[in-house]
Write an enzyme that holds these catalytic residues in place. Structure first.
Site, PDB file in Angstrom:
ATOM      1  N   GLY A 111       0.812  -1.223   0.000  1.00 51.28           N
ATOM      2  CA  GLY A 111       0.000   0.000   0.000  1.00 51.28           C
ATOM      3  C   GLY A 111       0.840   1.266   0.000  1.00 51.28           C
ATOM      4  O   GLY A 111       0.366   2.330  -0.425  1.00 51.28           O
ATOM      5  N   GLU A 134       2.717  -8.368  -1.953  1.00 48.84           N
ATOM      6  CA  GLU A 134       1.475  -8.978  -1.459  1.00 48.84           C
ATOM      7  C   GLU A 134       1.425 -10.493  -1.643  1.00 48.84           C
ATOM      8  O   GLU A 134       0.814 -11.197  -0.837  1.00 48.84           O
ATOM      9  CB  GLU A 134       0.255  -8.346  -2.145  1.00 48.84           C
ATOM     10  CG  GLU A 134      -0.070  -6.939  -1.664  1.00 48.84           C
ATOM     11  CD  GLU A 134       0.723  -5.851  -2.372  1.00 48.84           C
ATOM     12  OE1 GLU A 134       1.629  -6.174  -3.170  1.00 48.84           O
ATOM     13  OE2 GLU A 134       0.431  -4.673  -2.120  1.00 48.84           O
TER      14      GLU A 134
END
Ligand code: COA
Length: 259
Positions: A111, A134
């Site tokens: 993020g 991720e």
């Protein structure tokens, strides 16, 4: 006013610092809410001309979404988290009519990389590291990373970075087109402010139109050329365009009122 951000407005430059250095400035719910409010402030406050987004400390810009908040989520919860973040923060930054520059001062992972990519452009300190790790967590990017990384560095390299979870350093990020400039960490904010100051001498309405047009190009908008023609025409109704062209012909510096 903000629990998780420090903000400072000086000479038109609004510096937003994400301030959870003990958690490497990870994006939890509070940070997302505060960022959403801070960006609303940018849209509303006429004193704010440009924005610099950075992280507290010398280690991290943002080390990702807060992984500790993921454990309780199901399918709907995961989708809602991504949707809320994208709509309330990432898209709002990207579509902001005032320039938003990411000053990446360390890790920009997951993020954090996505947040930097939602900004209009990025500069980095020499110790910055970018990545979309991720898949290490059984996840994919959810704050726009699959789209914006591909737009910025192209399909092949984006695929590799998202598949391997590898990090790239500042210089490699620069050669990939992910960041525009690399500065020593001690100079990062001052150098970023110099760029913001230069932009602030230009015509604000024209700058807002550049942002809209370039965003459309990046998204492959099929009407991008037509929208450019329309916005080019609209500039001719502004006092700034009269001032800019007159100043050039009178061989003096233009002074723009943003009207
Ligand atoms: N979410 C929640 N907490 C995080 C975090 C994240 N994304 N990234 C770092 N932190 C926390 C750590 O849990 C640690 O907290 P603690 O001191 O309470 O244990 C603190 O921040 C410091 O991080 P630490 O891992 O001890 O630092 P490090 O120097 O050993 O490693 C990183 C730095 C960035 C390599 C490592 O923190 C990391 O891999 N973070 C996760 C990156 C990631 O996968 N991001 C994508 C999320 S979708």
């Amino acid at each position: 006013m903000y629990q998780t951000l420090l903000t400072e407005l000086s000479e038109g430059i609004f510096v937003i610092t994400i301030n959870r250095p003990d958690k490497l400035n990870a994006l939890n719910k509070d940070v997302i809410e505060d960022l959403s409010k801070a960006i609303d402030e940018v849209y509303k406050n006429d004193e704010i001309k440009t924005v610099i987004l950075t992280g507290a400390g010398e280690k991290a810009f943002v080390a990702g979404a807060d992984i500790s908040e993921f454990t309780s989520l199901d399918v709907n919860g995961g989708e809602a988290l991504a949707k809320k973040g994208q709509e309330n923060v990432f898209d709002k930054i990207e579509n902001c009519p005032k320039p938003v520059i990411a000053a990446v001062n360390g890790f920009a992972l997951g993020g954090g990389c996505e947040l930097a990519m939602s900004c209009h452009f990025r500069v980095a300190s020499e110790n910055a590291k970018f990545g979309q790790p991720e898949v290490n967590l059984g996840l994919i990017p959810g704050y726009g990373g699959t789209q914006r990384l591909t737009q910025l560095i192209g399909k092949g390299k984006a695929m590799e970075l998202m598949m391997t979870a590898d990090m790239v350093g500042a210089e490699e990020a620069k050669s990939l087109g992910l960041v525009n400039h690399v500065f020593p960490i001690a100079d990062l904010l001052a150098e970023t402010k110099k760029i913001a100051q230069k932009i602030q001498t230009k015509a604000p309405i024209a700058i807002a139109k550049v942002i809209a047009c370039v965003n459309e190009a990046a998204k492959g908008d099929k009407d991008g050329f037509a929208k450019e023609i329309k916005r080019f025409g609209e500039c001719f109704s502004t006092a700034d365009m009269r001032e800019g062209t007159t100043a050039f012909l009178e061989k003096r510096k233009a002074s723009f009122a943003g009207k």
